[in-house]
Design an enzyme around this catalytic site. Structure first.
Site, PDB file in Angstrom:
ATOM      1  N   THR A  72      -1.671   7.147  -0.316  1.00 58.27           N
ATOM      2  CA  THR A  72      -2.874   7.076  -0.925  1.00 58.27           C
ATOM      3  C   THR A  72      -3.799   5.884  -0.462  1.00 58.27           C
ATOM      4  O   THR A  72      -4.982   5.452  -0.908  1.00 58.27           O
ATOM      5  CB  THR A  72      -2.991   6.848  -2.476  1.00 58.27           C
ATOM      6  OG1 THR A  72      -1.937   5.561  -2.855  1.00 58.27           O
ATOM      7  CG2 THR A  72      -2.107   8.126  -3.133  1.00 58.27           C
ATOM      8  N   ASP A 131       0.407  -1.518  12.055  1.00 64.49           N
ATOM      9  CA  ASP A 131       0.931  -2.111  10.988  1.00 64.49           C
ATOM     10  C   ASP A 131       1.464  -3.549  11.277  1.00 64.49           C
ATOM     11  O   ASP A 131       2.423  -3.676  11.828  1.00 64.49           O
ATOM     12  CB  ASP A 131       1.950  -1.195  10.525  1.00 64.49           C
ATOM     13  CG  ASP A 131       2.375  -1.527   9.024  1.00 64.49           C
ATOM     14  OD1 ASP A 131       2.904  -2.718   8.742  1.00 64.49           O
ATOM     15  OD2 ASP A 131       2.359  -0.819   8.144  1.00 64.49           O
ATOM     16  N   ARG A 142       0.962  -1.105  -0.182  1.00 67.39           N
ATOM     17  CA  ARG A 142      -0.002   0.162   0.212  1.00 67.39           C
ATOM     18  C   ARG A 142       0.794   1.155  -0.172  1.00 67.39           C
ATOM     19  O   ARG A 142       1.896   1.625   0.695  1.00 67.39           O
ATOM     20  CB  ARG A 142      -0.943   0.001   0.992  1.00 67.39           C
ATOM     21  CG  ARG A 142      -2.113  -0.853   1.408  1.00 67.39           C
ATOM     22  CD  ARG A 142      -3.175  -0.661   2.109  1.00 67.39           C
ATOM     23  NE  ARG A 142      -2.783   0.308   3.517  1.00 67.39           N
ATOM     24  CZ  ARG A 142      -3.655   0.673   4.282  1.00 67.39           C
ATOM     25  NH1 ARG A 142      -5.063   0.394   3.996  1.00 67.39           N
ATOM     26  NH2 ARG A 142      -3.367   1.301   5.358  1.00 67.39           N
ATOM     27  N   ASP A 160       4.978  -4.520  10.017  1.00 65.24           N
ATOM     28  CA  ASP A 160       6.099  -3.878  10.803  1.00 65.24           C
ATOM     29  C   ASP A 160       6.080  -4.576  11.868  1.00 65.24           C
ATOM     30  O   ASP A 160       7.277  -4.716  12.545  1.00 65.24           O
ATOM     31  CB  ASP A 160       5.655  -2.364  11.032  1.00 65.24           C
ATOM     32  CG  ASP A 160       5.949  -1.731   9.903  1.00 65.24           C
ATOM     33  OD1 ASP A 160       6.638  -2.059   8.920  1.00 65.24           O
ATOM     34  OD2 ASP A 160       5.832  -0.362   9.735  1.00 65.24           O
TER      35      ASP A 160
HETATM   36  C1  PRP Z   1      -0.863  -4.372   4.709  1.00 70.35           C
HETATM   37  C2  PRP Z   1      -1.717  -5.863   4.645  1.00 70.35           C
HETATM   38  C3  PRP Z   1      -2.572  -5.967   3.569  1.00 70.35           C
HETATM   39  C4  PRP Z   1      -2.879  -4.385   3.288  1.00 70.35           C
HETATM   40  C5  PRP Z   1      -4.401  -4.424   3.707  1.00 70.35           C
HETATM   41  O1  PRP Z   1      -0.008  -4.724   3.713  1.00 70.35           O
HETATM   42  O2  PRP Z   1      -0.919  -6.738   4.990  1.00 70.35           O
HETATM   43  O3  PRP Z   1      -1.963  -6.426   2.504  1.00 70.35           O
HETATM   44  O4  PRP Z   1      -2.251  -3.501   4.133  1.00 70.35           O
HETATM   45  O5  PRP Z   1      -4.950  -3.065   3.073  1.00 70.35           O
HETATM   46  P1  PRP Z   1      -5.950  -2.813   2.228  1.00 70.35           P
HETATM   47  O6  PRP Z   1      -6.985  -3.599   2.511  1.00 70.35           O
HETATM   48  O7  PRP Z   1      -6.247  -1.359   2.510  1.00 70.35           O
HETATM   49  O8  PRP Z   1      -5.360  -2.906   0.886  1.00 70.35           O
HETATM   50  P2  PRP Z   1       1.212  -3.511   3.418  1.00 70.35           P
HETATM   51  O9  PRP Z   1       0.415  -2.729   2.150  1.00 70.35           O
HETATM   52  O10 PRP Z   1       1.219  -2.580   4.640  1.00 70.35           O
HETATM   53  O11 PRP Z   1       2.465  -4.290   2.997  1.00 70.35           O
HETATM   54  P3  PRP Z   1       3.355  -5.028   3.917  1.00 70.35           P
HETATM   55  O12 PRP Z   1       2.530  -6.384   4.109  1.00 70.35           O
HETATM   56  O13 PRP Z   1       4.490  -5.465   3.208  1.00 70.35           O
HETATM   57  O14 PRP Z   1       3.778  -4.603   5.252  1.00 70.35           O
HETATM   58  N1  URA Z   2      -2.547  -2.762   7.256  1.00 68.94           N
HETATM   59  C1  URA Z   2      -1.996  -3.070   8.431  1.00 68.94           C
HETATM   60  O1  URA Z   2      -0.975  -3.420   8.533  1.00 68.94           O
HETATM   61  N2  URA Z   2      -2.924  -2.481   9.244  1.00 68.94           N
HETATM   62  C2  URA Z   2      -3.919  -1.847   9.234  1.00 68.94           C
HETATM   63  O2  URA Z   2      -4.683  -1.183   9.864  1.00 68.94           O
HETATM   64  C3  URA Z   2      -4.256  -1.395   7.835  1.00 68.94           C
HETATM   65  C4  URA Z   2      -3.668  -1.964   6.674  1.00 68.94           C
END
Ligand code: PRP
Ligand code: URA
Length: 205
Positions: A106, A197, A102, A200
Site C-alpha cells: 500500500t 530503496d 512503508r 536496502d
Molecule cells: C523509506 C524512506 C522514507 C519513506 C519515504 O523508508 O526512508 O522513510 O520510505 O516514503 P514515503 O514518502 O512514501 O512515506 P521505508 O519505509 O522503506 O523504511 P526503511 O527506512 O526502514 O527502509
Molecule cells: N523509499 C525509498 O527508499 N525509495 C523510494 O524511491 C521511495 C521510498
C-alpha cells in the site's frame, strides 16, 4: 518557497554516485554522509546566535555562540544514515527517533517506534533520505508538532514532487531541504529516476 534545493557541484557529484546501482553499500554510506553534511549546512545557515566574549591568548574577542538548542530526529531506518554528520557538526544536539516503515503493497507508513526529547523552544531537523508520497514525513511531523515543536526543517536527499506537495499542504510553513527534486513516482510509489530503496542500499539488505 518551502523547497530549498542544494546548488553545489559536490552535491551533483555525490547524488549521481548514490543513484548509480553499482555503488556498493560501503561507498553508499560515505556518500550519504557527505550529502547529509551539505544539507545540514544549508538548513542551518540562519541559526540564532548570541554574543559570547572569550579571551584569546592575546586579547578579548567579542564572538558568537549558538543560542537555540538543536534536536535531530532521523526517521528509522534509512534516516540513521544522515545522523552522524549532523552530530559531528553540532556535538550538543539531542537526538530523537521515529520508526516508520512503508507497507510494500500500500506504500502507507506504519509507526513502530517513537522516542523524542523535549521539543519546546528547539530547532528540530527531521531527516529522512527519501520523500516519496510524503506519508512518512507527515506522520513524523504530526508527532513532532504534537510534542510542542514550533520550528522544524525537513532534510531529504531526494524528493518527489508528489511528496513535496503533500508536506506543503499539511504543513505550509515547513522548510524542505533536498538534494534533488526528481520527476515522479512509479506505480509502486518509488521515486523516478531516484536511487532505489535507500534503506536496502545503505544497509546491504
Ligand atoms: C523509506 C524512506 C522514507 C519513506 C519515504 O523508508 O526512508 O522513510 O520510505 O516514503 P514515503 O514518502 O512514501 O512515506 P521505508 O519505509 O522503506 O523504511 P526503511 O527506512 O526502514 O527502509
Ligand atoms: N523509499 C525509498 O527508499 N525509495 C523510494 O524511491 C521511495 C521510498
Amino acid at each position: 518557497m518551502p523547497l530549498h534545493l542544494l546548488n553545489h557541484p559536490l552535491a551533483d557529484h555525490v547524488l549521481t554516485r548514490l543513484r548509480d546501482k553499482t555503488t556498493p553499500p560501503a561507498q553508499f554510506r560515505t556518500l550519504c554522509h557527505q550529502i547529509a553534511l551539505l544539507l545540514t549546512l544549508e538548513a542551518t545557515q540562519d541559526l540564532a546566535t548570541r554574543a559570547h566574549t572569550v579571551e584569546t591568548p592575546l586579547e578579548t574577542f567579542n564572538g558568537r555562540a549558538l543560542e537555540c538548542p538543536i534536536v535531530v530526529v532521523p526517521i528509522l531506518r534509512a534516516g540513521l544514515g544522515m545522523l552522524q554528520p549532523i552530530v559531528d557538526l553540532f556535538p550538543d544536539v539531542s537526538v530523537g527517533y521515529i520508526g516508520l516503515e512503508r507497507d510494500h503493497d500500500t506504500a502507507l507508513a506504519r509507526s513502530y517506534y517513537c522516542k523524542l526529547p523535549p521539543l519546546k523552544n528547539t530547532r528540530v531537523l527531521l531527516v529522512d533520505p527519501m520523500l516519496a508520497t510524503g506519508g512518512s514525513a507527515v506522520k513524523a511531523l504530526d508527532v513532532i508538532f504534537s510534542r510542542g515543536a514550533s520550528e522544524v526543517d525537513l532534510l531529504n536527499i531526494v524528493a518527489a514532487p508528489e511528496g513535496v506537495a503533500v508536506v506543503e499542504k499539511a504543513y505550509p510553513k515547513i522548510r524542505i531541504f533536498s538534494g534533488a527534486l526528481d520527476r515522479e513516482l512509479n506505480a509502486r510509489k518509488y521515486i523516478l529516476p531516484g536511487l532505489g530503496d535507500f534503506g536496502d542500499r545503505l544497509y546491504g539488505t
